[in-house]
Design a protein around this motif. Sequence first.
Motif, mmCIF file in Angstrom:
data_model
loop_
_atom_site.group_PDB
_atom_site.id
_atom_site.type_symbol
_atom_site.label_atom_id
_atom_site.label_comp_id
_atom_site.label_asym_id
_atom_site.label_seq_id
_atom_site.Cartn_x
_atom_site.Cartn_y
_atom_site.Cartn_z
ATOM 1 N N UNK A 8 0.840 -1.206 0.000
ATOM 2 C CA UNK A 8 0.000 0.000 0.000
ATOM 3 C C UNK A 8 0.871 1.251 0.000
ATOM 4 N N UNK A 9 1.897 1.239 0.839
ATOM 5 C CA UNK A 9 2.819 2.382 0.916
ATOM 6 C C UNK A 9 3.474 2.658 -0.442
ATOM 7 N N UNK A 10 3.968 1.609 -1.109
ATOM 8 C CA UNK A 10 4.629 1.796 -2.401
ATOM 9 C C UNK A 10 3.647 2.301 -3.457
ATOM 10 N N UNK A 11 2.420 1.831 -3.401
ATOM 11 C CA UNK A 11 1.414 2.290 -4.365
ATOM 12 C C UNK A 11 1.156 3.784 -4.207
ATOM 13 N N UNK A 12 1.074 4.254 -2.953
ATOM 14 C CA UNK A 12 0.861 5.688 -2.719
ATOM 15 C C UNK A 12 2.072 6.484 -3.193
ATOM 16 N N UNK A 13 3.277 5.959 -2.911
ATOM 17 C CA UNK A 13 4.493 6.651 -3.342
ATOM 18 C C UNK A 13 4.532 6.783 -4.861
ATOM 19 N N UNK A 14 4.047 5.781 -5.562
ATOM 20 C CA UNK A 14 4.099 5.790 -7.025
ATOM 21 C C UNK A 14 2.962 6.601 -7.640
ATOM 22 N N UNK A 15 1.789 6.594 -6.997
ATOM 23 C CA UNK A 15 0.646 7.328 -7.543
ATOM 24 C C UNK A 15 0.542 8.745 -6.977
ATOM 25 N N UNK A 16 1.078 8.927 -5.753
ATOM 26 C CA UNK A 16 1.020 10.242 -5.124
ATOM 27 C C UNK A 16 -0.364 10.647 -4.672
ATOM 28 N N UNK A 17 -1.237 9.662 -4.441
ATOM 29 C CA UNK A 17 -2.620 9.998 -4.115
ATOM 30 C C UNK A 17 -3.242 8.889 -3.271
ATOM 31 N N UNK A 18 -3.682 9.239 -2.057
ATOM 32 C CA UNK A 18 -4.281 8.252 -1.156
ATOM 33 C C UNK A 18 -5.602 7.717 -1.703
ATOM 34 N N UNK A 19 -6.440 8.607 -2.198
ATOM 35 C CA UNK A 19 -7.774 8.192 -2.635
ATOM 36 C C UNK A 19 -7.702 7.286 -3.862
ATOM 37 N N UNK A 20 -6.761 7.552 -4.773
ATOM 38 C CA UNK A 20 -6.624 6.709 -5.970
ATOM 39 C C UNK A 20 -6.194 5.299 -5.587
ATOM 40 N N UNK A 21 -5.272 5.205 -4.630
ATOM 41 C CA UNK A 21 -4.819 3.887 -4.174
ATOM 42 C C UNK A 21 -5.946 3.158 -3.456
ATOM 43 N N UNK A 22 -6.708 3.892 -2.636
ATOM 44 C CA UNK A 22 -7.837 3.276 -1.933
ATOM 45 C C UNK A 22 -8.827 2.686 -2.933
ATOM 46 N N UNK A 23 -9.068 3.401 -4.011
ATOM 47 C CA UNK A 23 -9.994 2.909 -5.040
ATOM 48 C C UNK A 23 -9.430 1.665 -5.726
ATOM 49 N N UNK A 24 -8.132 1.687 -6.041
ATOM 50 C CA UNK A 24 -7.508 0.534 -6.700
ATOM 51 C C UNK A 24 -7.566 -0.717 -5.823
ATOM 52 N N UNK A 25 -7.422 -0.523 -4.511
ATOM 53 C CA UNK A 25 -7.356 -1.654 -3.586
ATOM 54 C C UNK A 25 -8.718 -2.011 -2.995
ATOM 55 N N UNK A 26 -9.764 -1.314 -3.450
ATOM 56 C CA UNK A 26 -11.121 -1.544 -2.937
ATOM 57 C C UNK A 26 -11.155 -1.383 -1.414
ATOM 58 N N UNK A 27 -10.499 -0.327 -0.946
ATOM 59 C CA UNK A 27 -10.459 -0.009 0.476
ATOM 60 C C UNK A 27 -10.967 1.415 0.673
#
Length: 303
Positions: A8-27
Amino acid sequence: MDLNKLRTFCSIAEKGNFSAVAEDLFMSQSAVSQQIQALERRYGVVLFDRGSKGATLTEPGRILYNKARKILDIEDEINQEFDDLRGLKGGELHVGASTTVGNFLMPFYLGEFKKRYPEVKVSMMVENTRIIEEQLLAGLFPLAVVEHETQNSSLVKEPIERDRLVLFVSPEHRWADRESVTREELMEEPFITRELGSGTREVMEEKLKESGVDKLNVTMELGNSAAITTAVAAGLGVSILSRRVVHAQLESNMLQQVPIEGVRLEREFYLVTVADRYSSPASLKFREMLVSGDATSPLPDVR
């Protein structure tokens, strides 16, 4: 270490956006934030600067990202290699074989296996039956094929193919034109045999004894079948080996097969494994191929 939090941490670092990662991970975004907060508490650092333009890594965040990315890449490689093993797109097959099997059957078995699973690396150790069983128990390979039924209770044996042993002589031998010889004649004739520990020798002696041949006139003991066939062709004695071993010499009349009255020497080849020991995906597939009868030698067995 929780790899899910690192991912999750690496995904945020790469996307730069908490909400986008939350959507990708269905969280939910709060669940994503809680994972990052847990990492920050664990290491006692702040990992992201959160601003209107998104989340950017702090200096500690960059350090963690570089290490975490390597960890996750290794995890992905492990999963891929395990997937390859299960699908036999990689991995290794180590097998053992007693002398006759290793020289005359296993090349066909392993060739068929390689046709089906070309990316699996194959290796084979060839020794007499007694040594192969010792090496199998010592863990040098997960399975073996031998030419004598093992009596070791730690080994599981499964018959896979029948074989026949035959008496053969030089074309110049006085028996060469005989329709058969008696057991009494066989006991008196100079005989060339395999070494102690050979499965062929053990089966031969056992079957001959059952047929009334108590003792042979052994004049030579040789450690491999090629040496025996050469010695017989040179007129140094007679011998008994698998018909598979002498097939080519019989067909070319370099040797002559002679029946023994009232004696038929047949045996099974056995796949042996160690009870309750781990088997790799490759060894399981190889066992399945042999036990099912999908792979057999084109050489004759019990004619």
